[in-house]
Design an enzyme around this catalytic site. Structure first.
Site, PDB file in Angstrom:
ATOM      1  CB  SER A 105     -32.203  49.374 -68.995  1.00 49.73           C
ATOM      2  OG  SER A 105     -32.591  50.651 -69.186  1.00 49.73           O
TER       3      SER A 105
ATOM      4  CB  THR B 169     -32.740  51.937 -77.221  1.00 46.92           C
ATOM      5  OG1 THR B 169     -32.769  50.567 -76.523  1.00 46.92           O
ATOM      6  CG2 THR B 169     -34.056  52.474 -77.434  1.00 46.92           C
TER       7      THR B 169
END
Length: 391
Positions: free
Chosen positions: A107, A156
């Site tokens: 991430s 994302t």
């Protein structure tokens, strides 16, 4: 860690071993958590067709993901602050995934930086990108992922506006953080193994952002900067800009609507992830599994479809594959393992899901992952008057 039989067992151990603010951060969803619950309850509505007297002696879970071999159709999803569940958590999770032979996704909001992970694992991993207002910083993240030889970029796209997670506010995971309350300090003191692991870790801040923000050693300063960087202007032209910088495979994560899936295909993305951010963003949005069939029918022949949301077992993986997904991302399931037992816990979570998938395939008369389709579900019989048995 003895007598672990399912992901829920790992969840319970994780809950005991990790302080409440960080467990709740992973476990919870936004607002009333309707979508979080629907991800699981809608998944369980799909029932399997049991098949008998079929030779299932040569079952295999191996498949390909984005053209690369994988030991099973599973990907470790990007999870923010993984290194606060277990010291150096991103490194240990990546090692577990790579030892098994499946992709790991780091991430943007990781505790260990891109460089930390790359220096401590043997193979390329995927990197997940949040595009922030500071486009120079976003570009630098892409360039760092290129330098680290990341093999795919996961963009994302469902976090331009942050859905509120009530538990985070109550626990002090706010902006700025207010973790040093008497309640939390007592909680931390009862978790000495967790404290020791975190203190030994390479970072206790957002590793990819440290150094970019003034006062970056202060978690409060970094959190305030991140909160100011969610970009409501993000649009499809930004995807074109990212493609102009990123030379590798692009995955767009956060698709819940057919119209958006079509736009994603137009960008040339190698894959899309059908996902509602684990029920952590738009509460009241449909479950991921409920929209998967329509998206697969519309664009499944044009791009690789990945699935995310509600996977807690191998049975759930089977359901998503039956409805047209090529592979599945898991977030909470492997984080429960990480919090319960570090790298060994992640390995156990993956082993549990793999064995469950293997058994479910056998009881449905399936030997190979590429044989899994709608015919393994009972609703296939209801929508097809004539159904020929699988050979």
């Amino acid at each position: 860690m003895k007598n672990i039989t399912c992901i829920e067992d790992l969840r319970q151990i994780h809950k005991r071993r990790v302080p409440k603010p960080f467990f709740d951060y992973v476990d919870g969803g936004s607002y009333a958590e309707e979508t979080l619950r629907a991800n699981i309850s809608d998944m369980q509505k799909y029932k399997f067709r049991q098949r008998i007297l079929v030779d299932v002696s040569k079952r295999e879970l191996n498949t390909t993901i984005l053209g690369e071999p994988a030991a099973m159709p599973l990907i470790l999803a990007p999870v923010g602050s993984t290194g606060m569940q277990y010291g150096d958590g991103e490194i240990y999770a990546c090692r577990a995934a790579q030892a098994l032979g499946i992709p790991y996704t780091l991430s943007t909001m990781s505790i260990c930086s891109i460089e930390d992970v790359a220096a401590n694992v043997d193979k390329p991993f995927w990197f997940q990108l949040y595009v922030m207002k500071d486009r120079g910083f976003a570009k630098s993240l892409i360039e760092r992922a290129i330098a680290a030889k990341c093999s795919a970029l996961v963009l994302t796209v469902d976090l331009q506006v942050l859905g509120q997670r009530h538990a985070d506010v109550k626990n002090g995971l706010s902006v700025p953080p207010k973790l040093l309350t008497l309640k939390n300090i007592i909680d931390f003191a009862t978790k000495p193994a967790w404290v020791s692991g975190i203190l030994k870790g390479k970072s206790r801040n957002f590793g990819n952002i440290a150094g970019h923000v003034a006062g970056s050693q202060d978690l409060g300063s970094v959190s305030e900067w991140v909160a100011s960087q969610f970009d409501t202007t993000l649009n499809w032209k930004d995807v074109e800009w990212i493609r102009s910088i990123w030379p590798g495979k692009l995955i767009i994560k956060g698709i819940l609507d057919v119209a958006d899936a079509r736009e994603a295909v137009k960008t040339g993305a190698e894959a899309i992830v059908v996902s509602n951010h684990g029920g952590r963003q738009l509460d009241g949005a449909p479950s991921s599994i409920s929209v998967l069939p329509e998206i697969v029918q519309d664009v499944g022949s044009q791009t690789e479809i990945m699935f995310d949301g509600g996977i807690r077992s191998g049975q759930d993986v089977m359901r998503a594959l039956a409805l047209g997904a090529k592979s599945c991302m898991i977030g909470r399931a492997y984080i429960y393992g990480l919090g319960a037992g570090g790298q060994a816990g992640v390995t156990m979570a993956l082993d549990l899901i793999g064995k469950e998938l293997n058994t479910t395939m056998g009881l449905c008369g399936i030997n190979r992952v590429d044989e899994i389709d709608r015919r393994v579900l009972t609703d296939y019989l209801q929508t097809n008057a004539v159904s020929s048995p699988r050979n």
